[in-house]
Design an enzyme around this catalytic site. Structure first.
Site, PDB file in Angstrom:
ATOM      1  CD  GLU A  47      -0.498  -1.467   3.087  1.00  0.00           C
ATOM      2  OE1 GLU A  47      -0.787  -1.614   4.277  1.00  0.00           O
ATOM      3  OE2 GLU A  47      -0.258  -2.423   2.325  1.00  0.00           O
ATOM      4  CG  ASN A  48       5.108   1.142   0.617  1.00  0.00           C
ATOM      5  OD1 ASN A  48       4.634   0.032   0.391  1.00  0.00           O
ATOM      6  ND2 ASN A  48       6.407   1.384   0.524  1.00  0.00           N
TER       7      ASN A  48
END
Length: 219
Positions: A47-48
């Site tokens: 998700e980064n």
């Protein structure tokens, strides 16, 4: 009592992820799944803002610009990319992930997930992208120890910790068994330990349904 190690749990989860799937591996133990993908084409997402992650780098070969959401060093496979985290969350919320694998403090019999806060004094709440993943991914696999350090079941009738998502978990992989969440309750598909179904039932906080197929009774 025999139990799967965390690495063996990760290997078992990896077996159930099909070729061509887009998959997010949650922070902590689920990241071990990446080491058991092998040469199958499974696209790992973080998700980064990473898509196309490979296994953990060898010692001394870490790239400071390549980390996952848990700040662990990762590798990038051919064709992989990294990008703004807003685009990454758009993928998660838009239903573009086939699977996510998350850790948990508790999972309820109806598939509710609690994995971000225990309510303990001084504990740091850290939900991160777990809420988005729990609701956005097409299937949610939970990977966790069956019991707490105090010997209490992490599988419960109703979560007592703050929820991450409601009725979102598809399967639960523990160090003792693999369970599938059904409309009629929790189905035991495999038992990995040297215990039988009756003992697993005694250890677990909710009624279980034994639906093991041939070959699903052991490691």
């Amino acid at each position: 009592m025999k139990r799967l190690t965390r690495d063996e749990m990760a290997q078992r989860v990896a077996r159930d992820i099909p070729e061509g799937a887009y998959v997010n591996l949650g922070i902590g133990v689920p990241t071990l799944v990446a080491n058991h993908i092998g040469d199958r084409e499974i696209i790992l997402h973080s998700e980064n803002g990473v898509l196309g992650m490979g296994p953990a780098p060898a010692p001394g070969e870490e790239d400071g610009d390549l980390i996952n959401a848990g700040k662990q060093f990762v590798t990038l496979l051919a064709g992989g990319a990294y990008f703004h985290h807003a685009d990454s969350f758009g993928m998660m919320r838009g239903g573009h992930l086939d699977y996510c694998v998350l850790g948990a403090f508790q999972v309820s019999a109806r598939g509710d997930l609690a994995n971000w806060h225990t309510g303990a004094p001084g504990a740091i709440p850290a939900v991160g992208g777990a809420m988005d993943l729990a609701i956005g991914a097409k299937k949610v696999f939970v990977m966790m120890e069956h019991l707490t350090k105090q010997g209490e079941s992490k599988i419960v009738a109703q979560c007592s910790y703050p929820l991450t998502g409601m009725n979102c978990v598809s399967r639960i992989y523990t160090d003792l068994a693999m369970l599938e969440v059904g409309k009629d309750g929790l189905h035991v598909r495999e038992i990995y330990s040297d215990i039988g179904f009756e003992e697993l039932q005694e250890l677990t906080g909710v009624p279980l349904i034994d639906t093991r197929t041939e070959g699903g009774s052991g490691r």
